[in-house]
Design an enzyme around this catalytic site. Structure first.
Site, short mmCIF file in Angstrom:
data_model
loop_
_atom_site.label_atom_id
_atom_site.label_comp_id
_atom_site.label_asym_id
_atom_site.label_seq_id
_atom_site.Cartn_x
_atom_site.Cartn_y
_atom_site.Cartn_z
N HIS A 121 18.02 -16.95 -28.00
CA HIS A 121 16.63 -16.70 -27.65
C HIS A 121 16.39 -15.20 -27.80
O HIS A 121 17.30 -14.40 -27.58
CB HIS A 121 16.43 -17.14 -26.19
N ASP A 199 23.83 -16.29 -21.43
CA ASP A 199 22.46 -16.68 -21.12
C ASP A 199 22.50 -18.17 -20.75
O ASP A 199 22.64 -19.03 -21.62
CB ASP A 199 21.57 -16.44 -22.35
N GLN A 202 19.27 -22.39 -20.51
CA GLN A 202 19.12 -23.79 -20.92
C GLN A 202 20.31 -24.66 -20.47
O GLN A 202 20.31 -25.86 -20.72
CB GLN A 202 18.98 -23.90 -22.45
N LYS A 225 13.14 -23.45 -15.07
CA LYS A 225 13.62 -24.54 -15.92
C LYS A 225 14.43 -25.55 -15.10
O LYS A 225 14.90 -26.56 -15.62
CB LYS A 225 14.44 -23.99 -17.08
N CYS A 363 10.93 -18.86 -29.78
CA CYS A 363 11.54 -17.55 -29.46
C CYS A 363 12.97 -17.48 -29.99
O CYS A 363 13.86 -16.91 -29.35
CB CYS A 363 11.52 -17.26 -27.96
N1 PMP Z 1 17.04 -17.73 -22.82
C1 PMP Z 1 16.79 -18.99 -23.19
C2 PMP Z 1 17.87 -19.76 -23.89
C3 PMP Z 1 15.56 -19.58 -22.92
O1 PMP Z 1 15.32 -20.82 -23.31
C4 PMP Z 1 14.57 -18.82 -22.24
C5 PMP Z 1 13.21 -19.41 -21.91
N2 PMP Z 1 12.55 -19.98 -22.98
C6 PMP Z 1 14.88 -17.53 -21.87
C7 PMP Z 1 16.12 -17.01 -22.18
C8 PMP Z 1 13.91 -16.67 -21.15
O2 PMP Z 1 13.73 -17.14 -19.87
P1 PMP Z 1 12.50 -16.64 -19.02
O3 PMP Z 1 11.31 -16.85 -19.86
O4 PMP Z 1 12.49 -17.51 -17.83
O5 PMP Z 1 12.73 -15.21 -18.72
#
Ligand code: PMP
Length: 406
Positions: A121, A199, A202, A225, A363
């Site tokens: 991401h 990270d 997910q 999430k 993203c």
């Molecule tokens: N890392 C991953 C793998 C994600 O899916 C996301 C959220 N789409 C994020 C980071 C960012 O998380 P947040 O928007 O809650 O800061």
């Protein structure tokens, strides 16, 4: 016993309609829905004991502080952490990863290499890239294979060739849903005396994660999430590491003493929590984890895996769609394109039929670049989804496919 009907009743939003159709919410990778218990925990806080935390001498402040710090303890325990000093509460995975990049910056030197998964991401790419010009370090991608998994063997070769100081990867990729070999990557980081940064945004919603057993240096996640509120999440890290690193943001709460002749910082975890924290949503975050515990999370994820497998198998057997990746361990997500159609058109038409999916690059632009796609349609499953909803989705998708073919 996992009772799906009862569980769905806990989520008021799941019974609403969209465009006159029952909602099928398959956008869980973007954010999950919230059970009544979470919504109520937040309104209870504002109704009954809203107050700022720490240092207050009055009753409400004491109650809010107890709830906030109690939530921290509970959040840590869910992830296998008993030391509350190792639980930094912040806005979410994005802020957590930015905190890590900015605080370990002082430990990196010119020429160091930061290995970052190709399927990350943007939140686990851009903070590292921002260090490149500042520190003279270099971000090098860990290649992904055609199944969607990050390739550990390539990472080993990169470690043999470069002075690798950080390995930053996603536990589960958000665009594909591949469960990466985090243990292998953490071991590789340890062998190379590099920081391991995971990270977990997910992964946390779909499996029990014991951060202590994983032995990563840093593990980031977001509450929203995992059935919790938006704008709150956690960074878990080892105490000795956090003690060594400088604070990131300055302000109230993160200090011990402030003087123009020199300022000293607070103990962990508050050293990394400048300003009034997100009290209400931390309480909601903890309520979400308590909710997951109450429904037997392991049984819930087993159900979710079955629904996900049914979705993925059905999609792979359709010759009208191309599915992104085919990882050995596949979690929640099914990213795809209808042959000859743009993902936005597919998503917009699915919405007309009550189906909520996400479309675009998710993203994860480098992932799209690797697969040579502008974007995909992403359906993502949570434990409150059902096989019947997958059938509704498949029927709707077939209708949309026919509409777009004409
Ligand atoms: N890392 C991953 C793998 C994600 O899916 C996301 C959220 N789409 C994020 C980071 C960012 O998380 P947040 O928007 O809650 O800061």
């Amino acid at each position: 016993m996992f009772d799906l009907a009862q569980i769905r009743n806990d989520f008021p939003i799941l019974s609403r309609e969209v465009h006159g159709q029952p909602l099928v919410y398959f956008d869980n990778a973007a954010t999950s829905q919230k059970p009544t218990a979470v919504i109520k925990s937040i309104s209870d806080y504002y109704d009954s004991y809203n107050s700022n935390v720490h240092r207050g001498v009055h009753t409400l402040s004491g109650e809010a502080t107890d709830a906030y710090e109690g939530a921290r303890g509970q959040i840590g325990r869910w992830f296998g952490i008993t030391d509350p000093g190792e639980v930094i509460l912040l806005r979410g995975a994005t802020e957590a990863l930015n905190l890590v990049a900015n605080t370990i910056a002082g430990e990196l030197k010119h020429g160091d290499v930061i290995l970052v998964g190709e399927t990350e991401h943007h939140a686990n790419i851009v903070p590292w890239q921002q260090l490149e010009s500042r520190l003279g370090v270099r971000v090098v991608p860990i290649p992904v294979d055609r199944t969607g998994m990050l390739d550990l063997e390539s990472a080993k070769m990169l470690c043999a060739k470069h002075p690798v100081a950080v390995i930053a990867i996603g536990h589960v990729s958000n665009a594909i849903g591949a469960l990466n070999d985090v243990e292998g990557f953490i071991a590789l980081a340890n062998e190379n005396k590099a920081f391991s940064v995971i990270d977990g945004a997910q992964a946390a919603p779909h499996m029990l994660v014991n951060v202590k057993n994983l032995q990563a240096d840093f593990y980031a996640m977001s509450a929203h999430k995992c059935c919790g509120p938006t704008g709150i999440g956690a960074l878990f890290a080892r105490r000795e590491l956090l003690e060594r690193l400088p604070p990131w943001q300055g302000g109230g709460d993160m200090i011990d003493r402030v003087s123009f002749s020199g300022t000293t910082y607070n103990e962990l975890p508050w050293k990394f929590e400048a300003g009034t924290p997100n009290i209400a949503d931390t309480i909601g975050f903890s309520a979400a984890l308590q909710y997951l515990e109450s429904i037997d999370f392991v049984a819930a994820t087993a159900h979710e895996s079955q629904v996900h497998k049914y979705l993925v198998d059905s999609m792979l057997s359709r010759n009208t769609v191309d599915v992104l990746g085919n990882p050995e361990q596949w979690v929640s997500v099914c990213s795809f394109n209808v042959k000859g159609s743009h993902p936005t058109d597919v998503g917009t038409l699915l919405d007309q039929l009550g189906i909520a999916v996400r479309t675009g690059h998710h993203c994860a632009m480098p992932t799209m670049e690797y697969f040579g796609l502008p974007g995909t349609v992403r359906a993502s499953i949570a434990f409150y989804n059902s096989v019947e909803e997958v059938d509704l989705f498949l029927d709707a998708l077939d209708r949309v496919t026919r509409m777009l073919a004409h």
